[in-house]
Design a protein around this motif. Structure first.
Motif, PDB file in Angstrom:
ATOM      1  N   GLY A  22      68.049 -62.806  95.939  1.00 18.48           N
ATOM      2  CA  GLY A  22      67.533 -64.130  96.255  1.00 18.48           C
ATOM      3  C   GLY A  22      66.032 -64.217  96.419  1.00 18.48           C
ATOM      4  O   GLY A  22      65.484 -65.321  96.507  1.00 18.48           O
ATOM      5  N   GLY A  23      65.348 -63.079  96.506  1.00 15.47           N
ATOM      6  CA  GLY A  23      63.895 -63.113  96.634  1.00 15.47           C
ATOM      7  C   GLY A  23      63.400 -63.315  98.064  1.00 15.47           C
ATOM      8  O   GLY A  23      62.208 -63.523  98.280  1.00 15.47           O
ATOM      9  N   TRP A  24      64.289 -63.262  99.030  1.00 16.55           N
ATOM     10  CA  TRP A  24      63.899 -63.482 100.421  1.00 16.55           C
ATOM     11  C   TRP A  24      63.366 -62.199 101.054  1.00 16.55           C
ATOM     12  O   TRP A  24      63.844 -61.112 100.777  1.00 16.55           O
ATOM     13  CB  TRP A  24      65.085 -63.976 101.237  1.00 16.55           C
ATOM     14  N   GLN A  28      60.810 -64.048 106.242  1.00 20.36           N
ATOM     15  CA  GLN A  28      61.179 -65.447 105.990  1.00 20.36           C
ATOM     16  C   GLN A  28      62.510 -65.794 106.642  1.00 20.36           C
ATOM     17  O   GLN A  28      62.648 -66.824 107.301  1.00 20.36           O
ATOM     18  CB  GLN A  28      61.350 -65.673 104.489  1.00 20.36           C
ATOM     19  N   THR A 209      72.320 -71.034  99.003  1.00 22.29           N
ATOM     20  CA  THR A 209      72.497 -71.713  97.722  1.00 22.29           C
ATOM     21  C   THR A 209      73.993 -71.905  97.451  1.00 22.29           C
ATOM     22  O   THR A 209      74.844 -71.265  98.072  1.00 22.29           O
ATOM     23  CB  THR A 209      71.907 -70.874  96.580  1.00 22.29           C
ATOM     24  N   ASP A 211      75.544 -70.933  94.841  1.00 22.60           N
ATOM     25  CA  ASP A 211      76.080 -69.686  94.291  1.00 22.60           C
ATOM     26  C   ASP A 211      76.504 -68.719  95.402  1.00 22.60           C
ATOM     27  O   ASP A 211      77.563 -68.087  95.324  1.00 22.60           O
ATOM     28  CB  ASP A 211      75.032 -68.990  93.405  1.00 22.60           C
TER      29      ASP A 211
ATOM     30  N   ARG B  71      61.406 -75.991  98.016  1.00 21.33           N
ATOM     31  CA  ARG B  71      62.715 -75.454  98.425  1.00 21.33           C
ATOM     32  C   ARG B  71      63.317 -76.274  99.559  1.00 21.33           C
ATOM     33  O   ARG B  71      64.489 -76.671  99.506  1.00 21.33           O
ATOM     34  CB  ARG B  71      62.571 -73.982  98.825  1.00 21.33           C
ATOM     35  N   LEU B  92      54.732 -62.281  96.403  1.00 22.98           N
ATOM     36  CA  LEU B  92      55.374 -63.347  97.182  1.00 22.98           C
ATOM     37  C   LEU B  92      55.630 -64.580  96.316  1.00 22.98           C
ATOM     38  O   LEU B  92      56.681 -65.222  96.416  1.00 22.98           O
ATOM     39  CB  LEU B  92      54.491 -63.703  98.391  1.00 22.98           C
ATOM     40  N   ARG B  95      58.734 -64.136  94.367  1.00 24.57           N
ATOM     41  CA  ARG B  95      59.942 -64.280  95.185  1.00 24.57           C
ATOM     42  C   ARG B  95      60.211 -65.741  95.515  1.00 24.57           C
ATOM     43  O   ARG B  95      61.361 -66.199  95.492  1.00 24.57           O
ATOM     44  CB  ARG B  95      59.837 -63.429  96.446  1.00 24.57           C
ATOM     45  N   LEU B  96      59.149 -66.487  95.824  1.00 26.31           N
ATOM     46  CA  LEU B  96      59.340 -67.919  96.117  1.00 26.31           C
ATOM     47  C   LEU B  96      59.864 -68.642  94.885  1.00 26.31           C
ATOM     48  O   LEU B  96      60.704 -69.546  94.977  1.00 26.31           O
ATOM     49  CB  LEU B  96      58.024 -68.548  96.579  1.00 26.31           C
ATOM     50  N   THR B  98      61.759 -67.267  92.535  1.00 24.27           N
ATOM     51  CA  THR B  98      63.179 -66.901  92.427  1.00 24.27           C
ATOM     52  C   THR B  98      64.037 -67.785  93.334  1.00 24.27           C
ATOM     53  O   THR B  98      65.125 -68.239  92.948  1.00 24.27           O
ATOM     54  CB  THR B  98      63.366 -65.420  92.816  1.00 24.27           C
ATOM     55  N   GLN B  99      63.536 -68.022  94.540  1.00 21.26           N
ATOM     56  CA  GLN B  99      64.291 -68.869  95.479  1.00 21.26           C
ATOM     57  C   GLN B  99      64.501 -70.271  94.897  1.00 21.26           C
ATOM     58  O   GLN B  99      65.560 -70.876  95.098  1.00 21.26           O
ATOM     59  CB  GLN B  99      63.553 -68.945  96.820  1.00 21.26           C
ATOM     60  N   ASN B 102      67.076 -70.154  92.027  1.00 24.28           N
ATOM     61  CA  ASN B 102      68.447 -70.042  92.529  1.00 24.28           C
ATOM     62  C   ASN B 102      68.992 -71.364  93.061  1.00 24.28           C
ATOM     63  O   ASN B 102      70.187 -71.499  93.317  1.00 24.28           O
ATOM     64  CB  ASN B 102      68.529 -68.963  93.606  1.00 24.28           C
ATOM     65  N   LEU B 103      68.106 -72.337  93.239  1.00 27.10           N
ATOM     66  CA  LEU B 103      68.539 -73.686  93.633  1.00 27.10           C
ATOM     67  C   LEU B 103      68.523 -74.634  92.423  1.00 27.10           C
ATOM     68  O   LEU B 103      68.683 -75.847  92.583  1.00 27.10           O
ATOM     69  CB  LEU B 103      67.609 -74.240  94.722  1.00 27.10           C
TER      70      LEU B 103
END
Lengths: 240, 240
Positions: A22-24, A28, A209, A211, B71, B92, B95-96, B98-99, B102-103
């Motif tokens: 998820g990239g978290w 965060q 999400t 998913d 997001r 970073l 990754r943000l 990617t988040q 995923n939405l």
């Protein structure tokens, strides 16, 4: 309203997915988890009900959520103090601690100081253990849980009432056998032990999400407005 | 109400202090900054006013705040899309991104796609440049600012209207000379260019300590309740 529960094993897998797929970052996730805890505190115990809030933090990520919550509570106008007898090794915990120290939030580690703080607080946040708790209770937390059980201070537990088995609930005897917090905030999804719980129940973790929810068979709560927390009612009938 | 402004140089130093002395990570700071942006969006443009929000992100931390805001907006029920033509190198940002993916939040990088999205959106969030902008405007952002200037879409700028000099305000000519967002959210403190701004003004960054505020001569806003953002009114009279 009831929400599907997630097992301890799946909750660990979900956290891993959030970070690896998820990239978290843990920073965060913990920030949003702690923020949701602070919003639940505001709901169950607004500052007008008493500003002294004692946040009891365990050595792991549940304790980290508590550290973040304590910081937000200070900004909301509460007078939080933190009991943190066993700090974990992750450098994030050290940084969160520094953030609290820079706000002059008292951080205590001594059992006697805890006993005094317990008498002076109007709410206790139990951020000792979360879904990864597998028992047995190690000291000083056995003594701490016993003291909390004997006190009349209202308790908000983070993710699970500490000392409870995540699947089977309160222990049959010893510390925690009679521990029933007045409020609980489940993070991402209720844990199976919620069926032994009676009290106000909140859900936090407004970042899942579709998913992820589908993969683990979870409900996506319909959070109102911009809230990071939602009350889901007494959840003794959680579908598990 | 007016709040003291902070120079670009001091704002950079403040960020450094937060991370080097304050124990903050960029992940944490950006999460709270982006959250405050999302709350300002909710205030100026609730979903009932239109769910399509186009977030235009620059290559640096201002853009990162925009990614986080997008997001949160998705979780609030908006249909955000992101224009991100020049992604910065910090992991970073990946990754943000990617988040957001995923939405299923659309992320576009092409100027033509931006022009179409601009026609379809009901609000634009300008997260292109923040306090570290020193000019000149590099493409595609000159063209982008010109397109935004020509459109009638309301704009919320993050930290400063992009293309404006942080000290001296709008450029005398060229892209941005007639750029006046309808709303602005200042992060931590207004920047000096706020004196050239007229419109709704919000402040975000509910994490400053008294020590930091004193060091930089800033006001600590009295945020209401659990809000991460506060409206401070038209601030053409900011004390700078």
């Amino acid at each position: 309203m009831s929400l599907k529960a997630i097992s301890a094993k799946d909750a660990a897998s979900l956290d891993k997915d959030l970070m690896e797929i998820g990239g978290w970052s843990l920073d965060q996730l913990m920030e949003l988890a702690g923020l949701s805890v602070s919003q639940a505190v505001w709901r169950v115990h607004p500052p007008s009900a008493g500003k002294n809030v004692l946040v009891v933090c365990g050595p792991g990520n549940n304790g980290g959520d508590g550290l973040v919550a304590a910081r937000h509570l200070a900004h909301y106008g509460y007078n939080p103090s933190v009991f943190y007898p066993k700090q974990g090794k992750n450098e994030l915990y050290s940084r969160l601690r520094t953030q609290l120290e820079n706000l002059s939030i008292p951080i205590i580690a001594d059992g006697d100081a805890f006993s005094i703080a317990l008498k002076e607080t109007s709410l206790l946040v139990d951020a000792i253990f979360g879904f990864s708790f597998g028992g047995p209770l190690r000291e000083p937390f056995g003594t701490v849980i016993s003291e909390i059980e004997r006190s009349s201070v209202p308790v908000l537990s983070v993710d699970a009432p500490s000392s409870w088995d995540i699947a089977t609930g309160p222990p049959e005897e010893g510390p925690g056998a009679r521990f029933m917090p007045s409020a609980l905030i489940s993070l991402s999804a209720p844990k199976p032990c919620v069926k032994f719980y009676s009290g106000r129940h909140f859900i936090g973790g407004r970042f899942l999400t579709k998913d992820i929810a589908e993969k683990y068979g979870l409900d996506l709560p319909k959070y109102p407005g911009i809230d990071q927390v939602m009350e889901v009612g007494v959840d003794a009938d959680a579908r598990i």
